[in-house]
Design a protein around this motif. Structure first.
Motif, short mmCIF file in Angstrom:
data_model
loop_
_atom_site.label_atom_id
_atom_site.label_comp_id
_atom_site.label_asym_id
_atom_site.label_seq_id
_atom_site.Cartn_x
_atom_site.Cartn_y
_atom_site.Cartn_z
N MET A 93 -6.55 -9.76 -3.19
CA MET A 93 -6.77 -8.52 -2.78
C MET A 93 -8.35 -7.88 -1.77
O MET A 93 -8.37 -6.80 -2.10
N ALA A 94 -9.25 -9.03 -2.55
CA ALA A 94 -10.24 -8.96 -2.10
C ALA A 94 -10.87 -8.89 -0.39
O ALA A 94 -10.19 -9.22 -0.47
N CYS A 131 -10.36 3.71 3.69
CA CYS A 131 -11.56 2.57 3.09
C CYS A 131 -12.43 1.61 3.87
O CYS A 131 -13.12 0.71 2.99
N ARG A 132 -12.51 1.04 5.49
CA ARG A 132 -12.84 0.42 5.55
C ARG A 132 -14.51 0.88 5.83
O ARG A 132 -14.89 -0.34 6.36
N LEU A 170 -14.01 0.86 -3.71
CA LEU A 170 -12.63 1.18 -3.28
C LEU A 170 -11.78 1.08 -3.85
O LEU A 170 -10.84 0.86 -3.88
N GLU A 171 -12.19 -0.55 -4.88
CA GLU A 171 -10.41 -0.81 -5.58
C GLU A 171 -10.59 0.01 -6.52
O GLU A 171 -8.96 0.42 -6.80
N PRO A 217 -6.34 4.42 -5.40
CA PRO A 217 -5.78 5.46 -5.10
C PRO A 217 -5.60 6.35 -4.54
O PRO A 217 -4.72 7.29 -4.25
N CYS A 218 -5.98 7.04 -3.49
CA CYS A 218 -6.31 7.49 -2.39
C CYS A 218 -5.88 6.94 -1.17
O CYS A 218 -4.80 8.15 -0.88
N ASP A 219 -5.47 5.76 -1.56
CA ASP A 219 -4.54 5.88 0.43
C ASP A 219 -2.90 5.65 -0.30
O ASP A 219 -2.55 5.86 0.06
N ALA A 220 -2.54 5.40 -1.73
CA ALA A 220 -1.41 6.35 -1.73
C ALA A 220 -0.70 7.72 -1.85
O ALA A 220 0.13 8.19 -1.46
#
Length: 352
Positions: free
Chosen positions: A53-54, A164-165, A173-174, A179-182
């Protein structure tokens, strides 16, 4: 009975190949710790396939491409290992099949084939990749396959969410970016029209849906934005609204209100804040929340996690739905119930 729909494990071989938390390889330790708290079954999978996931450049000496395509043999080896591990721990584990939402025809077909193997009960996929979310036409093959398979889909942030790019701090990011991506991913899903075109699909959001439920009263604005109405009265009815032309960018592929479609989603209990769980209850109801810990790799006090569900302003029956009933209803877990009943019979003496 308690069922955890959100856990992760990985093979020792994959963990040696890529940087990953070591808790992911301790399958027996996870099972024992959860059993001590009353969690009998965990549905496990990898949200990044056979990769870490990194992000690509966060670990010295290790590189992986931004794209989600990965060596086919590595993904096949991961699913073979998951299937074997579930067979070893049949009373305690079931698994998700990872599928690249934007993958080619071969990868989508391979996911469908793996789903037919024993022990796999759902799909795990990402909210986004690079600059695309689930409203992208490139996800059409995935949705068609998922509908034919008829299994629940756990939506989970991937290694590099679309939003998050440009985030350089990996902790940012992690912990906050995913959570923002969700939040964005669920909104894109609802506005895409896919829930209307694929009404049989059941989506479970990791990260408790991010902040999606907190935006629920605004999601219809994405279709009919109030701030483009230049009339000054504050008491106008919706049908009486008039003003500047709404930009073409405000559009949805669905004929139903986004707020109506949003109520079809499911969320897990990853987050610990009771206010978020209560917001999810108001939007979705207790029958659309499933118990999930994200452990491993997240270190969790399982007893506290379970008690947090029981402390919600709901009845005992609704709490039991969240802890197990909803998962039993969503996933085909007949074989788990049969194995559980058989174990109970062996523990009770005849006539006892």
């Amino acid at each position: 009975m308690i069922i955890d729909v959100h856990g992760h494990i990985i093979s020792a071989e994959a963990a040696e190949r890529a940087p990953m938390p070591r808790s992911l390889v301790d399958v027996e330790g996870m099972i024992e710790a959860k059993a001590a708290a009353g969690i009998e079954l965990t549905i496990v999978g990898s949200p990044s396939g056979a990769r870490t996931m990194a992000p690509a450049d966060r670990f010295a000496g290790y590189r992986q491409p931004f794209g989600y395509q990965q060596p086919f043999d590595q993904l096949r080896a991961l699913h073979d290992w998951l299937g074997e591990t579930v067979q070893t721990w049949w009373r305690n584990l079931r698994a998700y099949v990872y599928c690249d939402v934007f993958g080619d025809e071969r990868s989508v077909a391979a996911a469908a084939e793996t789903l037919r193997e024993p022990g796999f009960v759902g799909l795990i996929a990402n909210f986004s990749a690079d600059a695309e979310y689930l409203d992208s036409p490139r996800a059409d093959d995935f949705f068609a396959m998922a509908e034919e398979a008829g299994v629940p889909i756990l939506l989970h942030a991937g290694p590099m969410p679309a939003s998050c790019r440009d985030i350089a701090n990996y902790g940012l990011l992690e912990i906050f970016g995913r959570p923002c991506d969700a939040t964005l991913g669920l909104a894109a899903l609802v506005l895409s029209g896919r829930l209307e075109r694929h009404p049989s699909l059941n989506f479970i959001s990791a990260n408790s849906g991010g902040a999606f439920s907190l935006f629920a009263d605004r999601i219809d604005w994405a279709v009919r934005p109030r701030h483009w109405d230049d009339r000054t009265t504050q008491n106008r009815g919706e049908d009486d609204a008039a003003g500047a032309p709404v930009p073409e960018l405000h559009r949805t592929a669905s004929s139903l209100r986004p707020s109506e479609l949003a109520g079809r989603l499911y969320v897990d209990t990853t987050f610990d804040h009771p206010s978020l769980h209560e917001a999810n209850l108001r939007l979705l109801g207790a029958r659309h929340i499933v118990f999930g810990t994200d452990a491993p790799p997240i270190p969790v006090k399982f007893e506290d996690k379970i008690q947090a569900v029981r402390d919600l302003p709901i009845g005992e029956a609704e709490a039991e739905d969240i802890l197990a009933g909803n998962a039993l209803r969503l996933f085909d877990l007949t074989d788990f119930l049969e194995a559980r009943a058989s174990a109970e019979e062996r523990r009770v003496p005849a006539g006892g």
